[in-house]
Write a protein that holds these residues in place. Structure first.
Motif, short mmCIF file in Angstrom:
data_model
loop_
_atom_site.label_atom_id
_atom_site.label_comp_id
_atom_site.label_asym_id
_atom_site.label_seq_id
_atom_site.Cartn_x
_atom_site.Cartn_y
_atom_site.Cartn_z
N TRP A 110 36.97 31.85 23.44
CA TRP A 110 37.38 30.59 23.89
C TRP A 110 37.65 29.55 22.96
N ALA A 111 36.90 29.29 21.97
CA ALA A 111 37.18 28.17 20.87
C ALA A 111 38.59 28.58 20.20
N VAL A 112 38.90 29.83 19.99
CA VAL A 112 40.24 30.47 19.47
C VAL A 112 41.29 30.20 20.12
N ALA A 113 41.00 30.41 21.32
CA ALA A 113 41.95 30.25 22.57
C ALA A 113 42.41 28.69 22.37
N LEU A 114 41.34 28.04 22.56
CA LEU A 114 41.65 26.45 22.46
C LEU A 114 42.37 25.91 21.46
N VAL A 115 41.99 26.38 20.20
CA VAL A 115 42.76 25.94 18.93
C VAL A 115 44.10 26.53 19.06
N GLY A 116 44.31 27.74 19.40
CA GLY A 116 45.60 28.34 19.46
C GLY A 116 46.51 27.62 20.36
N ALA A 117 46.10 27.47 21.43
CA ALA A 117 46.86 26.72 22.73
C ALA A 117 47.23 25.22 22.16
N VAL A 118 46.44 24.44 21.62
CA VAL A 118 46.56 23.19 21.16
C VAL A 118 47.65 23.14 20.05
N ALA A 119 47.61 24.13 19.04
CA ALA A 119 48.29 24.33 17.86
C ALA A 119 49.82 24.68 18.60
N ILE A 120 49.85 25.54 19.36
CA ILE A 120 51.16 25.99 19.83
C ILE A 120 51.72 24.86 20.73
N GLY A 121 50.99 23.91 21.22
CA GLY A 121 51.60 22.83 22.11
C GLY A 121 51.99 21.84 21.18
N ILE A 122 51.57 21.57 20.13
CA ILE A 122 51.75 20.68 19.08
C ILE A 122 52.91 21.05 18.13
N LEU A 123 52.73 22.36 17.71
CA LEU A 123 53.84 22.74 16.55
C LEU A 123 55.02 23.29 17.17
N VAL A 124 55.21 23.84 18.37
CA VAL A 124 56.23 24.63 18.83
C VAL A 124 57.10 23.87 19.80
N GLY A 125 58.36 23.81 19.82
CA GLY A 125 59.14 23.32 20.61
C GLY A 125 58.89 23.81 22.14
N GLU A 126 59.50 22.83 23.09
CA GLU A 126 59.35 23.19 24.50
C GLU A 126 60.01 24.51 24.84
N GLU A 127 61.08 24.98 24.51
CA GLU A 127 61.61 26.10 25.00
C GLU A 127 60.82 27.62 24.66
N TRP A 128 60.18 27.41 23.24
CA TRP A 128 59.48 28.53 22.89
C TRP A 128 57.74 28.44 23.13
N ARG A 129 57.45 27.43 23.70
CA ARG A 129 55.90 27.08 24.19
C ARG A 129 55.38 28.33 25.08
N ILE A 130 56.07 28.69 25.78
CA ILE A 130 55.40 29.75 26.75
C ILE A 130 55.48 31.15 26.05
N PRO A 131 56.68 31.63 25.54
CA PRO A 131 56.44 33.04 24.80
C PRO A 131 55.41 32.78 23.83
N TRP A 132 55.17 31.66 23.27
CA TRP A 132 54.19 31.85 22.02
C TRP A 132 52.76 31.82 22.62
N MET A 133 52.64 31.02 23.94
CA MET A 133 51.24 31.09 24.71
C MET A 133 50.96 32.55 24.82
N LEU A 134 51.80 33.36 25.49
CA LEU A 134 51.67 34.75 25.78
C LEU A 134 51.37 35.45 24.73
N VAL A 135 51.88 35.27 23.51
CA VAL A 135 51.53 36.17 22.13
C VAL A 135 50.02 35.73 21.62
N ALA A 136 49.73 34.26 21.89
CA ALA A 136 48.26 33.72 21.68
C ALA A 136 47.13 34.49 22.60
N PHE A 137 47.88 34.61 23.97
CA PHE A 137 46.93 35.08 24.76
C PHE A 137 46.71 36.57 24.63
N GLY A 138 47.65 37.38 24.14
CA GLY A 138 47.52 38.89 23.68
C GLY A 138 46.45 38.86 22.67
#
Length: 98
Positions: free
Chosen positions: A19-47
């Motif tokens: 859960w902690a790794v998922a939290l850090v990954g989701a926040v990092a993706i939300g901050i560092l990745v542009g809006e159009e690429w956020r969902i694909p990177w969230m899927l990669v992080a969930f995998g």
């Protein structure tokens, strides 16, 4: 004379670690990745969280409750990442309408 069994590792620690790794990954993706690429990177992080969940629970080394521990890790990571992505989505809508 028998030796006492070693104290088993806590199964909750592995679930919370995923859960902690998922939290850090989701926040990092939300901050560092542009809006159009956020969902694909969230899927990669969930995998990655799913694979990490399997790795952590296999490292734990106990067969009892394996499915429940993996399911708890994965469902918790999914809900956590979903709530964070909804938050970033609402923030994007608020900045677009302002």
């Amino acid at each position: 004379m028998t030796q006492p069994a070693l104290a088993p590792r806590s199964p909750l620690a592995g679930v919370v670690a995923v859960w902690a790794v998922a939290l850090v990954g989701a926040v990092a993706i939300g901050i560092l990745v542009g809006e159009e690429w956020r969902i694909p990177w969230m899927l990669v992080a969930f995998g990655g969280a799913v694979l990490l969940s399997f790795a952590v629970q296999l490292w734990y080394g106990r067969t009892e409750g394996f499915i429940f521990r993996v399911a708890g890790s994965v469902i918790g990571a999914l809900l956590l990442m979903g709530v964070i992505s909804v938050g970033f989505g609402l923030a994007a809508l608020a900045t677009a309408s302002a």
